[in-house]
Design a protein around this motif. Structure first.
Motif, mmCIF file in Angstrom:
data_model
loop_
_atom_site.group_PDB
_atom_site.id
_atom_site.type_symbol
_atom_site.label_atom_id
_atom_site.label_comp_id
_atom_site.label_asym_id
_atom_site.label_seq_id
_atom_site.Cartn_x
_atom_site.Cartn_y
_atom_site.Cartn_z
ATOM 1 N N LEU A 1 16.874 9.141 -7.844
ATOM 2 C CA LEU A 1 16.703 9.329 -6.297
ATOM 3 C C LEU A 1 16.259 7.844 -5.868
ATOM 4 C CD1 LEU A 1 15.888 12.271 -4.516
ATOM 5 C CD2 LEU A 1 14.076 10.374 -4.078
ATOM 6 N N ILE A 2 16.412 7.700 -4.568
ATOM 7 C CA ILE A 2 15.696 6.573 -3.961
ATOM 8 C C ILE A 2 15.041 7.281 -2.479
ATOM 9 C CG2 ILE A 2 16.165 4.441 -2.777
ATOM 10 C CD1 ILE A 2 18.812 4.343 -4.527
ATOM 11 N N ILE A 3 13.811 6.465 -2.563
ATOM 12 C CA ILE A 3 13.062 6.669 -1.384
ATOM 13 C C ILE A 3 13.035 5.446 -0.601
ATOM 14 C CG2 ILE A 3 10.708 7.098 -0.312
ATOM 15 C CD1 ILE A 3 10.232 9.002 -2.879
ATOM 16 N N MET A 4 13.740 5.432 0.655
ATOM 17 C CA MET A 4 14.049 4.043 1.340
ATOM 18 C C MET A 4 13.453 4.009 2.593
ATOM 19 S SD MET A 4 16.466 1.221 1.110
ATOM 20 C CE MET A 4 17.553 1.910 0.009
ATOM 21 N N LYS B 1 3.249 13.461 -10.434
ATOM 22 C CA LYS B 1 4.273 14.663 -10.406
ATOM 23 C C LYS B 1 5.054 14.547 -11.449
ATOM 24 C CE LYS B 1 2.548 16.777 -6.825
ATOM 25 N NZ LYS B 1 1.575 17.980 -6.889
ATOM 26 N N GLY B 2 4.979 13.308 -12.333
ATOM 27 C CA GLY B 2 5.732 13.444 -13.638
ATOM 28 C C GLY B 2 6.896 12.555 -13.394
ATOM 29 N N PHE B 3 7.029 11.967 -12.399
ATOM 30 C CA PHE B 3 8.322 11.016 -12.333
ATOM 31 C C PHE B 3 7.811 9.719 -12.816
ATOM 32 C CE2 PHE B 3 9.053 14.132 -8.949
ATOM 33 C CZ PHE B 3 10.062 14.586 -9.342
ATOM 34 N N ARG B 4 9.162 9.173 -13.201
ATOM 35 C CA ARG B 4 8.790 7.470 -13.449
ATOM 36 C C ARG B 4 9.194 6.671 -12.308
ATOM 37 N NH1 ARG B 4 13.114 3.901 -15.253
ATOM 38 N NH2 ARG B 4 12.329 2.140 -16.222
ATOM 39 N N ARG C 1 4.060 5.603 -5.600
ATOM 40 C CA ARG C 1 4.182 5.434 -6.948
ATOM 41 C C ARG C 1 2.912 6.347 -7.720
ATOM 42 N NH1 ARG C 1 4.977 2.473 -11.589
ATOM 43 N NH2 ARG C 1 5.958 0.877 -10.631
ATOM 44 N N THR C 2 1.733 6.099 -7.194
ATOM 45 C CA THR C 2 0.669 6.876 -7.573
ATOM 46 C C THR C 2 1.067 8.560 -7.725
ATOM 47 O OG1 THR C 2 -1.059 5.302 -7.220
ATOM 48 C CG2 THR C 2 -1.875 7.484 -7.719
ATOM 49 N N ASP D 1 0.933 -1.306 -0.012
ATOM 50 C CA ASP D 1 0.038 -0.029 0.062
ATOM 51 C C ASP D 1 0.887 1.286 -0.070
ATOM 52 O OD1 ASP D 1 -2.267 -1.472 0.131
ATOM 53 O OD2 ASP D 1 -2.618 -1.328 2.067
ATOM 54 N N THR D 2 1.879 1.372 0.674
ATOM 55 C CA THR D 2 2.891 2.216 0.784
ATOM 56 C C THR D 2 3.553 2.668 -0.662
ATOM 57 O OG1 THR D 2 3.433 2.083 3.282
ATOM 58 C CG2 THR D 2 4.741 3.357 1.936
ATOM 59 N N ARG D 3 4.064 1.651 -1.060
ATOM 60 C CA ARG D 3 4.405 1.654 -2.565
ATOM 61 C C ARG D 3 3.439 2.229 -3.549
ATOM 62 N NH1 ARG D 3 6.111 -3.412 -1.438
ATOM 63 N NH2 ARG D 3 4.978 -4.001 -3.370
ATOM 64 N N TRP D 4 2.271 1.746 -3.411
ATOM 65 C CA TRP D 4 1.125 2.087 -4.413
ATOM 66 C C TRP D 4 0.834 3.687 -4.088
ATOM 67 C CZ3 TRP D 4 -3.840 4.217 -3.650
ATOM 68 C CH2 TRP D 4 -4.370 4.439 -4.903
ATOM 69 N N LEU D 5 0.824 3.857 -3.109
ATOM 70 C CA LEU D 5 0.487 5.171 -2.707
ATOM 71 C C LEU D 5 1.577 6.451 -3.242
ATOM 72 C CD1 LEU D 5 -1.574 7.371 -1.141
ATOM 73 C CD2 LEU D 5 0.015 7.219 0.688
#
Length: 133
Positions: free
Chosen positions: A61-64, A37-40, A31-32, A25-29
């Protein structure tokens, strides 16, 4: 013949962010929101996958997340920092811990920033854009 798929060039004009979290759920949120915002966005479920995806994709960039199975976020950050190709990739630790006591270990492991949840999306976007132009 080997082909290197990694590139520091934006794909289709979009910068790539690797989102690492063991919660779907966190990854989905994230990602969406990031895609809007225009990021891949690419994803990993744990620190080992994060390292493999980072080597393959060379994200901007990495969100960890910090607490994950197999290889936690601090260990994954150290592993990424030890790879010459990835050493300069900004890493933002995002943690549900919510305590400032986890900021120092995250920064010592090599994270550029530490954000505790809950956070304001605008603040995270400003932070991301300060690293990814």
């Amino acid at each position: 013949m080997s082909v290197n798929l990694a590139s520091s060039q934006p794909q289709n004009g979009r910068r790539t962010i690797l989102v690492v979290d063991d919660f779907d759920d966190t990854r989905w949120l994230l990602r969406t929101w990031l895609e809007r915002k225009g990021f891949r966005v690419i994803e990993a479920h744990n620190g080992n996958e994060a390292f493999d995806e980072a080597q393959l994709e060379a994200p901007d960039l990495i969100i960890m997340d910090l607490e994950m199975p197999e290889l936690d976020g601090l260990s994954a950050t150290r592993k990424i920092r030890g790879d010459l190709k990835l050493a300069g990739v900004p890493i933002v630790a995002v943690s549900a811990y919510g305590a400032e006591q986890f900021r120092a270990p995250a920064l010592q492991a090599g994270c550029n920033e530490y954000v505790s949840t809950p956070f304001e999306p605008e603040d995270l976007e400003r932070l991301i854009r300060s690293y990814v132009h």
